[in-house]
Structures are given as structure tokens and as C-alpha cells.
Design a protein around this motif. Structure first.
Motif, short mmCIF file in Angstrom:
data_model
loop_
_atom_site.label_atom_id
_atom_site.label_comp_id
_atom_site.label_asym_id
_atom_site.label_seq_id
_atom_site.Cartn_x
_atom_site.Cartn_y
_atom_site.Cartn_z
N ILE A 1 -11.87 -28.77 -31.62
CA ILE A 1 -10.73 -28.12 -32.27
C ILE A 1 -10.10 -27.08 -31.33
O ILE A 1 -8.88 -27.02 -31.15
CB ILE A 1 -11.17 -27.44 -33.58
N ILE A 2 -10.94 -26.25 -30.73
CA ILE A 2 -10.42 -25.19 -29.85
C ILE A 2 -9.80 -25.78 -28.59
O ILE A 2 -8.73 -25.35 -28.15
CB ILE A 2 -11.54 -24.20 -29.50
N ALA A 3 -10.43 -26.80 -28.01
CA ALA A 3 -9.88 -27.44 -26.82
C ALA A 3 -8.52 -28.07 -27.12
O ALA A 3 -7.55 -27.88 -26.37
CB ALA A 3 -10.86 -28.49 -26.29
N ALA A 4 -8.44 -28.81 -28.22
CA ALA A 4 -7.19 -29.47 -28.59
C ALA A 4 -6.10 -28.45 -28.87
O ALA A 4 -4.95 -28.60 -28.42
CB ALA A 4 -7.41 -30.37 -29.81
N GLY A 5 -6.44 -27.40 -29.60
CA GLY A 5 -5.46 -26.37 -29.94
C GLY A 5 -4.87 -25.70 -28.71
O GLY A 5 -3.65 -25.49 -28.62
N ASN A 6 -5.72 -25.40 -27.75
CA ASN A 6 -5.24 -24.71 -26.55
C ASN A 6 -4.43 -25.62 -25.64
O ASN A 6 -3.47 -25.18 -25.02
CB ASN A 6 -6.42 -24.11 -25.80
N LEU A 7 -4.81 -26.89 -25.56
CA LEU A 7 -4.03 -27.82 -24.76
C LEU A 7 -2.66 -28.07 -25.38
O LEU A 7 -1.65 -28.22 -24.68
CB LEU A 7 -4.79 -29.14 -24.60
N ILE A 8 -2.61 -28.08 -26.72
CA ILE A 8 -1.32 -28.28 -27.40
C ILE A 8 -0.40 -27.09 -27.17
O ILE A 8 0.77 -27.25 -26.82
CB ILE A 8 -1.54 -28.52 -28.91
N VAL A 9 -0.90 -25.88 -27.36
CA VAL A 9 -0.05 -24.69 -27.26
C VAL A 9 0.32 -24.37 -25.82
O VAL A 9 1.30 -23.66 -25.57
CB VAL A 9 -0.73 -23.48 -27.95
N LEU A 10 -0.43 -24.91 -24.85
CA LEU A 10 -0.09 -24.69 -23.44
C LEU A 10 1.30 -25.25 -23.13
O LEU A 10 2.03 -24.68 -22.31
CB LEU A 10 -1.13 -25.35 -22.53
N GLY A 11 1.67 -26.35 -23.79
CA GLY A 11 2.99 -26.95 -23.56
C GLY A 11 4.13 -25.98 -23.84
O GLY A 11 4.95 -25.70 -22.95
N PRO A 12 4.24 -25.45 -25.07
CA PRO A 12 5.29 -24.46 -25.35
C PRO A 12 5.21 -23.22 -24.47
O PRO A 12 6.24 -22.64 -24.12
CB PRO A 12 5.05 -24.11 -26.82
N ILE A 13 4.00 -22.80 -24.11
CA ILE A 13 3.86 -21.63 -23.24
C ILE A 13 4.54 -21.88 -21.89
O ILE A 13 5.32 -21.05 -21.40
CB ILE A 13 2.37 -21.27 -23.04
N ILE A 14 4.26 -23.04 -21.28
CA ILE A 14 4.86 -23.36 -19.98
C ILE A 14 6.37 -23.54 -20.11
O ILE A 14 7.14 -23.06 -19.27
CB ILE A 14 4.22 -24.64 -19.40
N LEU A 15 6.81 -24.23 -21.16
CA LEU A 15 8.25 -24.49 -21.34
C LEU A 15 9.03 -23.19 -21.55
O LEU A 15 10.12 -23.01 -20.99
CB LEU A 15 8.47 -25.43 -22.52
N ASN A 16 8.48 -22.28 -22.34
CA ASN A 16 9.18 -21.01 -22.59
C ASN A 16 8.96 -19.99 -21.49
O ASN A 16 9.56 -18.91 -21.52
CB ASN A 16 8.76 -20.44 -23.95
N SER A 17 8.10 -20.31 -20.52
CA SER A 17 7.92 -19.45 -19.35
C SER A 17 9.02 -19.68 -18.31
O SER A 17 9.32 -18.80 -17.50
CB SER A 17 6.56 -19.71 -18.69
#
Length: 480
Positions: free
Chosen positions: A64-80
Motif C-alpha cells: 500500500i505504501i509503495a503504491a501510494g508513493n509511486l502514484i503521488v510521485l507523478g503529480p509531484i514531478i509534473l507540478n515541479s
């Protein structure tokens, strides 16, 4: 680029203006260290442990934690990306999609959540300081017999003292913060290893830990897994909006992307594995799961070791709280009135709001942390992330007019400073995420609505992305 007097326009100040070339010095090492410091924190451990407390197995919690962090990494990089390209923070970027005045809604939502996180981290540090002092001076425990707003007198004094210490770190500026991160970041990982080794040896090895049964029976396992995944995503959903507050200091896009990819998911997953396995071990050792790291530290067999671990918690908590919560929320609040509210004044307001929210109540139980706090903030932050990404990557194709972001009558004025399409998108995104609750109000039971609500961050993100992008396509030429 056209120059604009952002101070005169009332839409900028020293802290919100684009960074200069001289200020853009952060390398991939700095971003990696930043994420190591932010990810390796006690609340990350608490999230990992809370999933065990809720009844998930160790491998379910880790996935759960691995999947959650990999998913949210996408928006983090895009909005960076816009931060690194244009040198502007989240509150200014939000003006492109929400409008010069409408951006206040997005930043206010982010600011309130950031203040809540700031208060939670200060409370964690307070717990460590309280246990440290009462371990060294047992007589101080009696001060907590006097209660005010669900906290003892000693805890109140330490809460305010630790809050002030966080403000002092910020006061020394971003350059000093970067140096602080580099040496403070690894300290909590050492703490995690100490706790894991102790729990592993005390439990009799890895075998009893991974074969331990769940701490409780879960009636609705699919629903619990979905809500837990959203909690894992929501944990960093704040940074999925305002990562540009830091990437605006990046030397290049490559530096910020490399540093964040190396620093965020890897450290979160490794640290969470230690938290999950250690919490699982406590159910073997004590007969029940201990998901609170500070509560576990006090059970260590050596007083010097307890003192060392508690000091580490204090330093590590500050290393995440200042950049991830205090700086970010302060930027957001500063945007509400740039002429009057500097970054420092925004930080003071953040500290006040974080205290008023009584963070000790937000994490009173594992369910409160995962389902109530994380679950509800995801409902509001998901749609904002969807709008930002749709506007920058889909509608504008990564092209912004920076001078107009600081002009009250520029191209981002929309309707009286507000973009109605963004307001519609965020409203429908939140409504979609709360669809089961809305249906329940009308006595309707629709299974699909419950799934949409369980997946609230994803639901809100996708709904807002599609609504904003779809309604903005017709006016794309005018928007650019």
C-alpha cells in the motif's frame, strides 16, 4: 521576459517573486537530501505502523505504501516543472489556472492542510521532548496532571517551545535550511534501524514477525485497502501541489527530477518497511501493536539509548517540519495578501493555525490519522492537483507569461480575477470524491459511489482534470 513591479501591483513580494539565476543553486544532491529528511520522519513511521494497527498484514501495508508513493510521485514531478522553469512558487503558478484572485482558494486549502501537518509534527516533537524530560526528571510528570484542551501543562510548554524552535530554523533562511537538511536527514534512519534491530531480536527473529497474524479482523478488506492507499497518497499530496516552492531554486530540470526520483519513493519505501516490520514485531512482543514510535522508544531497555533516540526524534522532526510544512504553508498564506504578509509573517500565521487545530486530536488513534485526517485532506488536494496539471501540461503546453502572473489586469484575470472553470472543476471533483456521502444523504445506496469515495484522491484528481481540461479547450487560444 517583460519586467513588472510586483510590489507596486500588490501581487508579489520578495518571497513570491521569481528566483534569480544566482538563487538557483540546488543540485540533485540537495533535492535527494531534502526528501530523505522529509520522508525519514516519525509521522512516516506512524503511518506505516497505523496500517498494522488497523489490521493489515505486513506485506499488505508495504505494498500500500509503495503504491501510494509511486502514484503521488507523478503529480509531484509534473507540478515541479514550472517551478524549475520559471523560478516561481506554487501560489503564483496557481494563478494561471485559478486566476489572480481565484488562486487564493487553492493556496488557502493548501495552507490550512500545511498548517495542520505543521501542528502534527510539532506535537510529535513535543511528545519526544516530554518523554525525554520526564525520563531524566521523573517529578515533572505531575505537571501534566493539569489539563487544558486535552493536553497537560508540561506538554503545552514544550509544544510552544518546540514550535518556536521551528520558527527559528526558518528565520535563518533557505540556504541554512539546505545545510541543516544535509546533516539532519540521515539521523532518523539510524533511529529506525535501532528500533528494528531491537524489535527483531526481542521478537525472536524475522520468522515470528512475518508470520504474526493480523492485529484485528477487517470486515471490509477491499474498502480498507482502498482507503489506506488513499491515505498513503494523501500523505504527500501537499507536496504534489507545492513542490515548486523548492524546485524554483533548482539549477535545472534534470537536477530536480533526478533528486526527487532518487529521494522520495526509495526512502519512503525503505523507511516504511522498517516501521511496518517493527510494529508487527511489537504485536509479538507485547501482544498488541504499538504504532507510535515515541511510545515504543520508552520501552527500550537502556535509559541512555532512550535519551539518544528521543533527541534523534526531535532533530528529525524539525528537519521535515520546516521545509515540508512551515515554508510551504507560509508561501500559501503570503499569497493571500502579498503586500502585507511576508514569508515570515505567513509562518507565524501557520504556527497559530496549526496550534488552533489541536493536532493531538488529529492523530489520537490510527483510524483518526489514516481515515479522518489523511482521507479528508485527499478529497480537497486531489482536485487542485488535477487542475494544475491539466492547465500547465494540457492547455498551456508548459508556456506561462510570468509578468502577467503578477498583473491584476493581465491575461490571467479571467472574470474579476477568478477562473470559473477552475471553480467548477474543484467543486465537481470534491463532489465526486464525496459521492457516497452525498448519495447517503438522499438515502441512496450505490456500490460504485462507495468505491469512488474510497478512492477519493484519485476520483477528485481525475474528475477535476477532465472537467477543467474539457471546459478550457475551447478558450485555449485566448488563455495563452
Amino acid at each position: 521576459m517583460e519586467a513588472v513591479d510586483t510590489i507596486e501591483s500588490g501581487l508579489g513580494n520578495h518571497d513570491l517573486n521569481p528566483t534569480t539565476t544566482d538563487q538557483r543553486t540546488w543540485t540533485w544532491v540537495d533535492f535527494t537530501a531534502l526528501w530523505v529528511g522529509m520522508a525519514h520522519n516519525v509521522v512516516t513511521w506512524t503511518l506505516a505502523g497505523s496500517l498494522i494497527q488497523l489490521g493489515l498484514t505486513w506485506w499488505q501495508a508495504i505494498l500500500i505504501i509503495a503504491a501510494g508513493n509511486l502514484i503521488v510521485l507523478g503529480p509531484i514531478i509534473l507540478n515541479s516543472h514550472p517551478g524549475a522553469k520559471y523560478g516561481i512558487p506554487f501560489p503564483i503558478i496557481a494563478r494561471a489556472s485559478f486566476g489572480i484572485r481565484g488562486a487564493n482558494l487553492a493556496t488557502l486549502v493548501r495552507g490550512i492542510v500545511g498548517a495542520g501537518w505543521f501542528g502534527i509534527q510539532v506535537f510529535v516533537g513535543t511528545q519526544a521532548l516530554s518523554l525525554l524530560l520526564t525520563t531524566l526528571i521523573p517529578g515533572l510528570k505531575s505537571l501534566n496532571d493539569i489539563q487544558f484542551l486535552y493536553q497537560g501543562c508540561l506538554n503545552w510548554v514544550l509544544f510552544l517551545a518546540f514550535l518556536a524552535a521551528n520558527l527559528v530554523v526558518l528565520r535563518h533562511g533557505m540556504a541554512q535550511l539546505r545545510r541543516f537538511e544535509r546533516w539532519a536527514a540521515p539521523s532518523v534512519l539510524i533511529l529506525a534501524v535501532i528500533l528494528f534491530v531491537w524489535a527483531w531480536r526481542t521478537a525472536g527473529g524475522l520468522g515470528p514477525i512475518i508470520t504474526a497474524p493480523p492485529t484485528k479482523h477487517i470486515d471490509d478488506l477491499p474498502g480498507t485497502l482502498r482507503r489506506s492507499l488513499m491515505g498513503a497518497i494523501a500523505f504527500w499530496s501537499t507536496l504534489s501541489l507545492n513542490a515548486s516552492d523548492f524546485t524554483r531554486f533548482s539549477r535545472s530540470q534534470k537536477d530536480q527530477i533526478t533528486g526527487q526520483v532518487l529521494g522520495m519513493p526509495t526512502t519512503m519505501i525503505v523507511f516504511s518497511i522498517l516501521g511496518v516490520l517493527t510494529t508487527s514485531a511489537t504485536s509479538v512482543i507485547f501482544g498488541h501493536a504499538i504504532w507510535d514510535a515515541v511510545d515504543l522508544i520508552k520501552r527500550l531497555p537502556s535509559t541512555p539509548l532512550i535519551v539518544l533516540c528521543l533527541l534523534t526524534v526531535v532533530v528529525a522532526t524539525m528537519s521535515v517540519n520546516v521545509p515540508a510544512n512551515l515554508v510551504s504553508a507560509a508561501y500559501d498564506i503570503s499569497n493571500l495578501a502579498p503586500r502585507k504578509i511576508s514569508l515570515w509573517r505567513g509562518a507565524l500565521i501557520t504556527a497559530a493555525v496549526g496550534t488552533i487545530m489541536m493536532p493531538w486530536q488529529l492523530m489520537a488513534t490510527a483510524s483518526d490519522l489514516v481515515f479522518k485526517w489523511l482521507g479528508n485532506i485527499g478529497v480537497f488536494l486531489g482536485p487542485v492537483a488535477g487542475i494544475l496539471i491539466a492547465d500547465y501540461w494540457w492547455i498551456r503546453r508548459r508556456e506561462l507569461s510570468v509578468p502577467d502572473l503578477y498583473k491584476p489586469d493581465g491575461i490571467y484575470r479571467y472574470w474579476n480575477g477568478v477562473n470559473p472553470r477552475a471553480i467548477l472543476a474543484i467543486a465537481l471533483g470534491v463532489a465526486a470524491a464525496y459521492s457516497a456521502d452525498i448519495a447517503g444523504y438522499f438515502k441512496l445506496e450505490i456500490p460504485m459511489f462507495q468505491i469512488l469515495t474510497d478512492l477519493n484522491w484519485v476520483t477528485g484528481f481525475v474528475a477535476a482534470f477532465l472537467v477543467y481540461g474539457g471546459t478550457s479547450l475551447r478558450g485555449r487560444s485566448q488563455a495563452l
